[in-house]
Enzyme design. Structure first.
Site: not given
Length: 371
Positions: A198-199
């Site tokens: 994830h970012l």
């Protein structure tokens, strides 16, 4: 995780290039992406889907050349989900632990999909399904709009940066008309809390020095720079007109090398001035995106308790403080002392730079291997 109720489909024609600041702060400009993200996020807050209500955070700019943006966010330190214990930068995904396939479907904002990739079938997997990125709320937000960009969550990728993930991050920046929208990534060992790729994306209504900080060109063919000012970092710059997949592949060749050598790292992307700009003053122009990579000292086991964790936003100059005493008492020198403890030595950084330049100088673009 059930499928999102809304798909945000876009093309390169939706990218916003004419972005500027006003008096060093963000503008009120919005794009279709900003409207969808902001409205959806505010609605989720209104319906109590966050761990705490995020109002206007108490904020001050620390005196000094770094211009640190300090914010008091006590509840994030006390109310957030307990981070997972990380023991290796290459730790495998564990389906038994919390991951983003286990969230309440109501936390989903929308799904991103590049229509041009769909048409060209460049972003499609062998089974014919096209690559997508699910955008969900961060239930313990740092700032307004704090969301998580999760590419292909059902494929259960560990927290190791991929070109596809980075491509979605870069494209989301160009989809936003607000220069205060930022995107970042924490590797395992660099204060990543969940081992599921994830970012982070969020809005910060303040300029950061790295948007115009001095850089040194170290590999012209790959647009690779070195940040001259503290804290030392590698930087790529893109004006958005080249293929985002090519840019993402190049950046990931660098982060792949860090993973191979078990070097933790943080990535931060923001609208910024062109690195070759000769202006000695704060320019209002933010047409391109600066991509910073900080190799750093690894932190394994339980997270340390301190004034703030040194992760993606702290290295970029945004400091969410956990308590009022540190928020009011720490000055720039104190912050730099904390941050320095997580950075590589000058000798280690210089040696790593030589390895990176050698690898990127001989590498050919092979985008297909990542699809």
């Amino acid at each position: 995780m059930e499928g999102p109720k809304h798909t945000f489909t876009y093309t390169n024609k939706d990218f916003v290039y004419d972005v500027c600041r006003t008096d060093g702060k963000t503008t009120d400009a919005t794009s279709r992406f900003d409207v969808v993200l902001r409205y959806g996020w505010a609605e989720k807050m209104k319906h109590g889907l966050f761990r705490y209500h995020l109002g206007d955070l108490e904020t001050r700019v620390l005196p000094g050349e770094c211009g640190y943006i300090a914010q008091l966010n006590i509840q994030r330190g006390t109310e957030r989900r307990k981070p997972q214990v990380i023991l290796s930068i290459q730790q495998q995904f564990d389906c038994k632990l919390f991951n983003f396939n286990k969230i309440n479907s109501a936390e989903i904002l929308f799904e991103m999909q590049n229509a041009e990739e769909m048409i060209a079938e460049k972003g499609c997997a062998p089974n014919g399904s096209c690559a997508t990125c699910v955008v969900i709320i961060n239930a313990s937000p740092l700032e307004f709009g704090h969301c998580l960009l999760v590419p292909e969550p059902s494929r259960c990728h560990p927290q190791i940066l991929t070109p596809l993930a980075l491509q979605f991050g870069v494209e989301s920046l160009f989809l936003s008309a607000d220069p205060g929208y930022r995107v970042g990534f924490n590797s395992l060992g660099a204060f990543a809390s969940v081992n599921h790729l994830h970012l982070h994306g969020y809005y910060l209504n303040h300029a950061l020095r790295i948007e115009w900080a001095r850089t040194q060109l170290i590999l012209p063919k790959k647009s690779l720079y070195r940040l001259v000012d503290f804290p030392k970092a590698f930087m790529f710059y893109t004006d958005g007109h080249e293929d985002a997949r090519v840019v993402a592949t190049t950046v990931c060749r660098l982060t792949d090398l860090l993973v191979e050598r078990n070097i933790a790292h943080n990535v931060f992307m923001t609208r910024g001035c062109h690195p070759n700009s000769e202006s000695k003053v704060l320019s209002s122009v933010r047409h391109g995106v600066r991509i910073f990579i900080w190799p750093r000292v690894s932190c394994f086991g339980a997270k340390e308790e301190s004034a703030f964790n040194v992760a993606l936003c702290e290295l970029a100059g945004h400091l969410p403080f956990k308590n009022r005493e540190d928020f009011e008492g720490l000055d720039e020198d104190g912050v730099k002392e904390i941050v320095q403890g997580y950075l590589l030595s000058d000798e280690e950084f210089d040696d790593l730079q030589k390895q990176i330049v050698e690898k990127l100088s001989t590498a050919l673009y092979r985008t297909a291997e990542y699809l």
